[in-house]
Design an enzyme around this catalytic site. Structure first.
Site, mmCIF file in Angstrom:
data_model
loop_
_atom_site.group_PDB
_atom_site.id
_atom_site.type_symbol
_atom_site.label_atom_id
_atom_site.label_comp_id
_atom_site.label_asym_id
_atom_site.label_seq_id
_atom_site.Cartn_x
_atom_site.Cartn_y
_atom_site.Cartn_z
ATOM 1 N N TYR A 49 0.821 -1.203 0.000
ATOM 2 C CA TYR A 49 0.000 0.000 0.000
ATOM 3 C C TYR A 49 0.858 1.258 0.000
ATOM 4 C CZ TYR A 49 -3.567 -3.368 1.564
ATOM 5 O OH TYR A 49 -4.402 -4.444 1.676
ATOM 6 N N SER A 94 -13.095 -5.287 1.814
ATOM 7 C CA SER A 94 -14.083 -4.690 0.911
ATOM 8 C C SER A 94 -15.504 -5.158 1.242
ATOM 9 C CB SER A 94 -13.751 -4.991 -0.549
ATOM 10 O OG SER A 94 -12.550 -4.361 -0.925
ATOM 11 N N PRO A 95 -15.905 -5.160 2.523
ATOM 12 C CA PRO A 95 -17.243 -5.635 2.884
ATOM 13 C C PRO A 95 -18.366 -4.702 2.428
ATOM 14 C CG PRO A 95 -16.201 -4.672 4.800
ATOM 15 C CD PRO A 95 -15.148 -4.712 3.722
#
Length: 338
Positions: free
Chosen positions: A61, A206-207
């Site tokens: 990231y 990514s819920p």
């Protein structure tokens, strides 16, 4: 820090954490220009104040920038948090490279420890399975890091149930992090059951569907060219309008129940098992508080079932990754979810 409800706590190996943590990726990576250092710090500290204790970052990231951010801001609170990071996928000369060789894992771990400003990482994942390296070799290197005291527990990311079992036979796997949401059901093809059986936490990234399952879904035409969603088929003109129509049905269900779309989506994910933990990401303090508030809500099972019928692998349009990316993902595939 606000103390979470005891019934909102879940286990990740030796750690007890609220069922909603924070994915830190979008503070440095993948979604256009990152927020300013001050705004990013405010978000992280607001999460801590709201009771979040699981913070998830990775060497990839921002090509190290996210680990540096997390380490700088949360370092003074190190004993209050569970710190998770990842190896096996990093930036090399400005491009993303998957490399699960033991020597690379060892080097990446030392680099991550330095950026994070800590002498131990609580949960260290293999970010992606390297098809050129047997998972047993990569996990063996992670096990060495545990023995050396540099890592407390280890995990895997975006792998199948079969790969999880192979890895678990080498060294206990604490957590499996896979994408899981109302519109991404891949874990239901194997890993949801396998993690439950093996006593492994399933950490859902990514819920809220990369912002799709919120009250303000992205206007794709207005997304910058370097936004990761530009490359994802379900956000393209060929599929997005149909998906927005499904989301409108979901929004109506949420509104009738006095919930936001994100809260309904998160409640659904958390209902899939007591071993499931969600790590939504956000740049908004208001959205952060909205997400964490789901821990204080009691959402009827009938509503969750209805939400699951509106959006599922049988109704969503488009795969979750482009064809060129799918070979990098070891998870089971399902229908349009890729």
């Amino acid at each position: 820090m606000n103390a979470p409800r005891t019934d909102a706590l879940r286990r990740i190996g030796p750690f007890e954490v609220p069922a909603v943590g924070l994915g830190c990726m979008n503070l440095s990576h993948a979604y256009d220009t990152p927020p300013s250092p001050g705004d990013a710090a405010k978000l992280l500290l607001s999460a801590l104040e709201a009771g979040v204790t699981l913070f998830d970052t990775a060497a990839l990231y921002g090509y190290g920038a996210n680990e540096e951010l997390v380490g700088r801001v949360l370092g003074p609170h190190r004993d209050e948090i569970v710190l998770a990071s990842k190896c096996g996928m990093t930036g090399v000369d400005g491009r993303r490279v998957i490399d699960g060789r033991p020597e690379t894992i060892r080097r990446t771990a030392d680099e991550s420890l330095a950026r994070l400003g800590t002498d131990v990482i609580d949960l260290y994942y293999l970010h992606r399975l390297d098809p050129a390296v047997p998972v047993e070799e990569s996990v063996g290197a992670l096990a060495e890091l545990v023995a050396a005291g540099k890592v407390r527990t280890i995990g895997l990311s975006e792998v199948s149930a079969a790969t999880l079992r192979r890895a678990h036979a080498v060294h206990p796997i604490t957590a499996l992090q896979n994408e899981y949401s109302l519109w991404t059901r891949n874990p239901e093809r194997g890993t949801l059951a396998a993690t439950r059986e093996l006593g492994v936490a399933l950490v859902a990234f990514s819920p809220v569907g990369r912002g799709f399952l919120t009250d303000a879904p992205p206007a794709v035409a207005e997304l910058p060219s370097d936004d990761i969603r530009r490359t994802m088929p379900r956000f393209t003109d060929a599929h997005y309008p149909a998906n927005l129509a499904l989301r409108a049905e979901l929004a109506a269900l949420a509104s009738d129940a006095g919930l936001t779309v994100a809260q309904l989506a998160l409640a659904w994910v958390l209902s899939r098992g007591e071993h499931v933990v969600a790590i939504p990401g956000t740049r908004s303090v208001d959205h952060l508080r909205e997400d964490v508030a789901v821990l204080d809500l009691d959402v009827p099972a009938e509503l969750l079932a209805a939400a699951g019928r509106v959006l599922s692998d049988g109704t969503v349009h488009g795969s979750r990754y482009a064809e060129a990316t799918l070979p990098e993902i070891d998870t089971e595939r399902c229908g349009a979810a890729g």
